[in-house]
Write a protein that holds these residues in place. Structure first.
Motif, short mmCIF file in Angstrom:
data_model
loop_
_atom_site.label_atom_id
_atom_site.label_comp_id
_atom_site.label_asym_id
_atom_site.label_seq_id
_atom_site.Cartn_x
_atom_site.Cartn_y
_atom_site.Cartn_z
N PHE A 108 0.82 -1.21 0.00
CA PHE A 108 0.00 0.00 0.00
C PHE A 108 0.86 1.26 0.00
O PHE A 108 0.65 2.18 -0.80
N LEU A 109 1.84 1.33 0.89
CA LEU A 109 2.68 2.53 1.00
C LEU A 109 3.53 2.73 -0.25
O LEU A 109 3.70 3.86 -0.71
N ASP A 110 4.05 1.64 -0.80
CA ASP A 110 4.84 1.77 -2.03
C ASP A 110 3.98 2.29 -3.18
O ASP A 110 4.40 3.17 -3.94
N GLU A 111 2.77 1.76 -3.32
CA GLU A 111 1.90 2.20 -4.40
C GLU A 111 1.42 3.63 -4.17
O GLU A 111 1.33 4.42 -5.11
N ALA A 112 1.12 4.00 -2.92
CA ALA A 112 0.62 5.34 -2.63
C ALA A 112 1.67 6.41 -2.92
O ALA A 112 1.34 7.50 -3.38
N THR A 135 -3.63 -3.99 -2.79
CA THR A 135 -3.55 -4.31 -1.37
C THR A 135 -4.75 -5.07 -0.84
O THR A 135 -4.65 -5.69 0.23
N GLY A 136 -5.90 -5.04 -1.49
CA GLY A 136 -7.08 -5.68 -0.95
C GLY A 136 -7.56 -5.04 0.34
O GLY A 136 -7.88 -5.72 1.30
N LEU A 137 -7.60 -3.71 0.36
CA LEU A 137 -8.02 -3.01 1.57
C LEU A 137 -9.47 -3.30 1.93
O LEU A 137 -9.82 -3.45 3.09
N LEU A 138 -10.33 -3.34 0.93
CA LEU A 138 -11.75 -3.51 1.18
C LEU A 138 -12.08 -4.98 1.46
O LEU A 138 -11.44 -5.88 0.91
N PRO A 139 -13.06 -5.22 2.30
CA PRO A 139 -13.39 -6.61 2.64
C PRO A 139 -14.03 -7.34 1.47
O PRO A 139 -14.82 -6.79 0.71
N ALA A 140 -13.67 -8.59 1.32
CA ALA A 140 -14.32 -9.47 0.35
C ALA A 140 -15.48 -10.17 1.04
O ALA A 140 -15.59 -10.14 2.28
N PRO A 141 -16.39 -10.79 0.28
CA PRO A 141 -17.47 -11.54 0.92
C PRO A 141 -16.93 -12.55 1.92
O PRO A 141 -16.03 -13.33 1.61
N GLY A 142 -17.45 -12.52 3.14
CA GLY A 142 -17.00 -13.42 4.19
C GLY A 142 -15.97 -12.82 5.12
O GLY A 142 -15.66 -13.39 6.16
N ASP A 143 -15.39 -11.64 4.77
CA ASP A 143 -14.37 -11.02 5.62
C ASP A 143 -14.97 -10.35 6.85
O ASP A 143 -14.29 -10.19 7.86
N LEU A 144 -16.23 -9.91 6.76
CA LEU A 144 -16.87 -9.22 7.88
C LEU A 144 -17.58 -10.25 8.76
O LEU A 144 -18.42 -11.00 8.28
N VAL A 145 -17.24 -10.25 10.03
CA VAL A 145 -17.81 -11.22 10.97
C VAL A 145 -18.67 -10.46 11.97
O VAL A 145 -18.15 -9.74 12.82
N PRO A 146 -20.01 -10.58 11.89
CA PRO A 146 -20.89 -9.84 12.79
C PRO A 146 -21.10 -10.58 14.11
O PRO A 146 -21.03 -11.80 14.18
N ASP A 147 -21.40 -9.79 15.16
CA ASP A 147 -21.72 -10.37 16.46
C ASP A 147 -22.61 -9.37 17.20
O ASP A 147 -22.55 -8.16 16.94
N CYS A 148 -23.45 -9.87 18.12
CA CYS A 148 -24.38 -9.00 18.82
C CYS A 148 -24.81 -9.69 20.11
O CYS A 148 -24.83 -10.92 20.21
N LEU A 190 0.11 8.96 7.86
CA LEU A 190 0.57 10.23 7.29
C LEU A 190 2.07 10.42 7.53
O LEU A 190 2.79 10.90 6.65
N ALA A 191 2.55 10.04 8.71
CA ALA A 191 3.98 10.15 8.99
C ALA A 191 4.79 9.26 8.05
O ALA A 191 5.83 9.67 7.53
N GLU A 192 4.33 8.03 7.83
CA GLU A 192 5.07 7.12 6.96
C GLU A 192 5.00 7.57 5.50
O GLU A 192 5.99 7.49 4.76
N LEU A 193 3.83 8.07 5.07
CA LEU A 193 3.72 8.60 3.71
C LEU A 193 4.65 9.80 3.52
O LEU A 193 5.29 9.95 2.47
#
Length: 422
Positions: A108-112, A135-148, A190-193
């Motif tokens: 991500f940092l290299d590409e940014a 980088t696959g930053l956004l979740p794919a189906p099944g990446d989000l695990v809900p709980d309540c 921001l510091a690393e960028l």
């Protein structure tokens, strides 16, 4: 390009990795979707693609739309909030997701930092598609695990679904929330960028700059002592102005953003003047010069220092920060000509303006209403500049709040196509 972080002291990491957001006001995106950005809608789709019960999703969306989700807390890999249901005491809902590993953050940092427009987009609260692709930053189906804490064993229950929908609105407002979900805080990123961008800029400058010729001091002194000897020739003009140093934030020093702007401005004007004998800024009005200065900075409100820049420049010229932000968008769209298109309606002669509406209709675009040099629908507008180019504008439907968008084009169909494709 230098990423200025003036006014934002180095926060402790534990603070940087925990953010709380007040209750999000109910609203609907202009196109009828729940989220307004492509990454916000991708977040929603990751939930909806794995949900087992569409009815629970619909109730969760209704809960979110009616403001049943309280303040949201985001930490790496976790989004938590209390959600009001049918009983008096709210339920504690949670969404978990895996954080990005060190290798993913390196990509991500290299590409940014590989492209200045990627950094500018991030500071403008935009996420380029290229960063998601590597980088696959956004979740794919099944990446989000809900709980309540509610007794419903649905996947997800309506309370967790409501939280997920509201989290999409946080992502709309600030993509750094997504980065925090994936494991890195805003200050840390921001510091690393900044560090990587400065190192890359220095390396490019060293690689591109040819060795400067030198003149022995004795030769200069001899020429001054003996009027008959000619002075050595002046040093050649560099191909480009030099880059300013990276100014670290210091509470006892001037604003790093202001120093960076002044140093960059002085170097650019001196370079042009040495090469042409002409100062490109001398003919600008104070307002045009303020807009030009603000447009030279890559951000548009993310950092405290950028907000201070807009506020101070606008106040000095009896304008509002919104006036300045709109003018900056016009300047970035077309320079001084783009600013004139924003601020100066005019009556074009017969010719290209009269031929524009038939051309748009022939291209299956909606009918536009003409007024002076402008063609408008409820949410789209084209303005003909005195330079013969068409400039695209957008507004929320039913509001006269036009903002420059897209790239100027001599063809109105081309300008509108670019506008709709952004």
């Amino acid at each position: 390009m230098t990423i200025a972080r003036g006014g934002r002291g180095a926060a402790p990491r534990h603070d940087d990795r925990r953010r709380s957001f007040p209750q999000v006001a109910p609203r609907e995106a202009p196109d009828g979707r729940f989220a307004a950005t492509w990454w916000g809608n991708a977040w929603v789709e990751a939930l909806e693609d794995t949900a087992l019960d569409p009815a629970r999703l619909a109730r969760g969306k209704a809960y979110a739309g009616r403001g049943h989700v309280d303040a949201i807390t985001v930490t790496p890999g976790r989004v938590v909030a209390y959600v009001h249901g049918s009983r008096a005491r709210p339920y504690r809902a949670e969404i978990r997701m895996r954080t990005l590993g060190d290798d993913g953050w390196e990509r991500f940092l290299d590409e940014a930092t590989a492209r200045p427009d990627h950094i500018a987009a991030l500071l403008d609260k935009d996420v380029p598609h290229a960063l998601e692709a590597v980088t696959g930053l956004l979740p794919a189906p099944g990446d989000l695990v809900p709980d309540c804490t509610c007794p419903d064993d649905g996947y997800p229950c309506k309370h967790a679904a409501a939280l997920c929908y509201q989290a999409a609105r946080l992502l709309d407002e600030d993509p750094f929330v997504l980065f925090l979900m994936r494991g890195r805080g805003e200050q840390e990123l921001l510091a690393e960028l900044t560090r990587r961008n400065a190192a890359r800029s220095a390396a490019e400058t060293i690689a591109a700059a040819p060795p400067m010729p030198t003149v022995p001091a004795r030769a200069v002194l001899d020429a001054m002592d003996r009027p008959g000897l000619p002075l050595p020739p002046p040093l050649p003009l560099p191909d480009r102005p030099g880059r300013p140093a990276v100014f670290p934030p210091d509470p006892d020093a001037p604003d790093p953003l202001a120093l960076d702007l002044l140093a960059t401005e002085a170097a650019a004007r001196a370079h042009v003047f040495l090469g042409t004998g002409h100062d490109p800024v001398a003919a600008l009005t104070p307002w045009q010069d303020a807009v030009r200065l603000a447009a030279a900075h890559p951000g548009s409100g993310l950092t405290a220092s950028t907000r201070a820049l807009y506020r101070d420049l606008a106040y000095a010229l009896d304008r509002t920060p919104t006036d300045l932000a709109r003018a900056v968008a016009a300047w970035r769209q077309g320079g001084a000509a783009g600013l004139a298109v924003l601020e100066e309606p005019w009556d074009p002669p017969a010719g290209p303006f009269d031929r524009a509406r038939p051309a748009l209709i022939a291209a299956d675009f909606p009918a536009f209403r003409p007024w002076r040099n402008r063609l408008s629908t409820e949410s789209l507008q084209l303005r003909l500049g005195r330079d013969g180019l068409w400039y695209g504008y957008e507004s929320d439907a039913g509001r006269e709040d036009w903002w420059p968008r897209g790239t100027p084009d001599p063809d109105p169909v081309g300008a509108l196509t670019d506008l709709l494709g952004r």
